[in-house]
Design a protein around this motif. Structure first.
Motif: not given
Lengths: 238, 272
Positions: A63, A87, A90, A95, A114, A118-119, B51, B142-150, B153-154
């Motif tokens: 990031i 994404h 990630r 984390r 969540w 999502h993934h 999601t 930012n935390t969501l972004n860190g988990m690969g969730i845009d 998009l969500v």
């Protein structure tokens, strides 16, 4: 004779090769960071600055932008990946962060599920089953459905562990995962789940302010570093 | 004042002018880019992950369920006031045959999209803006972004699409209730003697072919603009922002969007 026998994969799950983050007035120093974490490895990093800790995990997760060098995760270079692939990659990382990122619009069960919802394409029932099993192991009575703000700080921590270990991640980036004030059962449950994850091949980067939090778990052969204004410096001994 | 000092002064003046000029279209350009981004993501099947679907249905329920009563009440009042007055005065002026045309052009084409847009903006858009603003300032995105969730998009995609659909749904509901209430008010007063079907037929009959595209387009686009504007205003906050600065800014941007969409569609379809 050796044909058909699978060779163990020693490609580092996470590799920082002289990566220099772009300096933004504060946070990580613009120095060369080098680190390699192989499958099953656990690396300890002592860091007393929360901002540097958060930025370092963001550097590992692709990031934080870098000016030079390389950051690879599971053999893939973050900078070479487009946004969607980054994404998706990630999504393979579990984390635990200082700001847990709970979304107060949803119940805790959805917050926990969540990332996997999502993934992955696993069915909802299967995800719930996995989450309930983990929740019980971490001392929750089941999958909590209240809003995150309604839960106690300890239960939110437990929920965070459940979320981090869901979906058998390939890499765990843990920012101050354990507090010494945590109950012993939770401490033991966390360490046993961490060991199980490492045995499955998950690489672990544990960044904490207190060395004593991992002193009961660290082995002499494990890599240990100190993160500060001088960059990432390897430390010998526990 | 010597020459270098004059140059410094001119340089500073130009910098201020440039900053001001760039700041003006900034949010507009953000809306254009965001709108295109929502469109591109919405037509891609792989974007509609669980999601995104969960957030879409949650938003749609909140938008239509939350705006339903407000829409019915406003339509009721508009029907009683505007429609009955229009019918009465047109009859008084001997222009009763123009009733359908005037109602379709004034109520359906101009007033309904604006009122429904304002209801959605006030009832749900501000809530959406506050949600997004809080998530941004608290660093949750930012935390969501860190988990690969845009987060785009969500949150932005499903909320904008839900707002688009709910604006159309509530807009049609508004139009039907306002016209029906107007008819009922006039019928009670004895101003109209035709049946409700003849009254509705007269309104529909007086619509131009372009109205069949223009009216739904206004509902869809107003909803989309309000949803996108509120989400982007929430994402665009800084650490210094709070609710007292976020909400008025978002509201004025939302109002501007609704009015601009109405004028734009009128101009494109040649209704003005």
């Amino acid at each position: 004779m050796s044909q058909g026998v699978s060779q163990p994969d020693y490609t580092p799950v996470l590799e920082l090769r002289e990566a220099v983050p772009i300096f933004d007035e504060e946070g990580l120093s613009p120095l060369k960071y080098t680190l390699a974490v192989e499958p099953g490895d656990c690396v300890f990093i002592e860091s007393r600055d929360d901002l540097q800790t958060a930025q370092f995990t963001n550097l590992c997760a692709g990031i934080l932008p870098i000016g030079s060098g390389k950051v690879r995760c599971m053999g893939l270079e973050w900078q070479a990946l487009d946004e969607r692939r980054a994404h998706a990659l990630r999504g393979r990382i579990g984390r635990i962060s200082e700001d847990s990122g709970w979304i107060d619009l949803y119940g805790m069960h959805l917050n926990i599920l969540w990332p996997r919802l999502h993934h992955s394409r696993s069915s909802y029932a299967k995800l719930v089953e996995e989450a309930v099993a983990l929740a019980l192991r971490f001392g929750l009575p089941g999958l909590p459905t209240q809003l995150p703000e309604r839960l106690s700080a300890l239960d939110r921590k437990r929920a965070e562990y459940v979320r981090a270990f869901m979906g058998r991640p390939s890499l765990l980036l843990l920012e101050n995962p354990l507090s010494l004030a945590a109950p012993k059962e939770l401490y033991n449950a966390f360490l046993s789940e961490l060991t199980a994850a490492r045995e499955r091949g998950c690489a672990v980067v544990w960044i904490g302010a207190e060395r004593s939090a991992w002193s009961g778990y660290a082995q002499p052969n494990m890599q240990k570093f100190r993160l500060g204004d001088n960059g990432l410096i390897e430390v010998r001994g526990v | 004042m010597n020459l270098p000092e004059r140059f410094t002064l001119i340089h500073r003046g130009l910098a201020v002018l440039g900053r001001f000029t760039r700041a003006q279209p900034r949010f507009f350009l953000l809306m254009v880019g965001g709108g295109w981004g929502v469109f591109c993501e919405a037509v891609r099947p792989s974007s509609w992950r669980r999601t995104v679907r969960i957030e879409f249905w949650r938003s749609l329920r909140q938008l239509i369920g939350g705006g339903f009563v407000s829409t019915v009440v406003v339509a009721f009042i508009t029907g009683l006031g505007l429609v009955s007055q229009a019918v009465y005065w047109l009859g008084f002026a001997g222009l009763a045959q123009k009733t359908g045309g005037i109602l379709s052009s004034v109520l359906l084409r101009e007033i309904a999209p604006v009122l429904v847009g304002v209801i959605l903006l006030g009832r749900s858009g501000m809530l959406m803006l506050a949600d997004m603003g809080n998530l941004t300032t608290q660093g949750r995105l930012n935390t969501l972004n860190g988990m690969g969730i845009d987060p785009f998009l969500v949150f932005v995609v499903p909320r904008s699409i839900a707002m688009t659909l709910s604006a159309f749904t509530l807009g049609i509901l508004f139009s039907v209730i306002a016209l029906t209430m107007g008819y009922v008010a006039c019928w009670v007063e004895g101003i109209v003697t035709v049946s409700v079907w003849s009254f509705i037929f007269e309104v529909i009959n007086s619509m131009q072919p372009g109205d069949y595209i223009g009216i739904p387009l206004k509902f869809f686009m107003s909803g989309f603009a309000v949803g996108l504007c509120c989400c982007l205003s929430g994402l665009d906050v800084t650490a210094e922002d709070n609710l007292t600065t976020m909400l008025p800014r978002g509201f004025s941007r939302g109002m501007m969007s609704i009015l601009a969409i109405n004028v734009l569609v009128d101009i494109i379809l040649g209704s003005v």
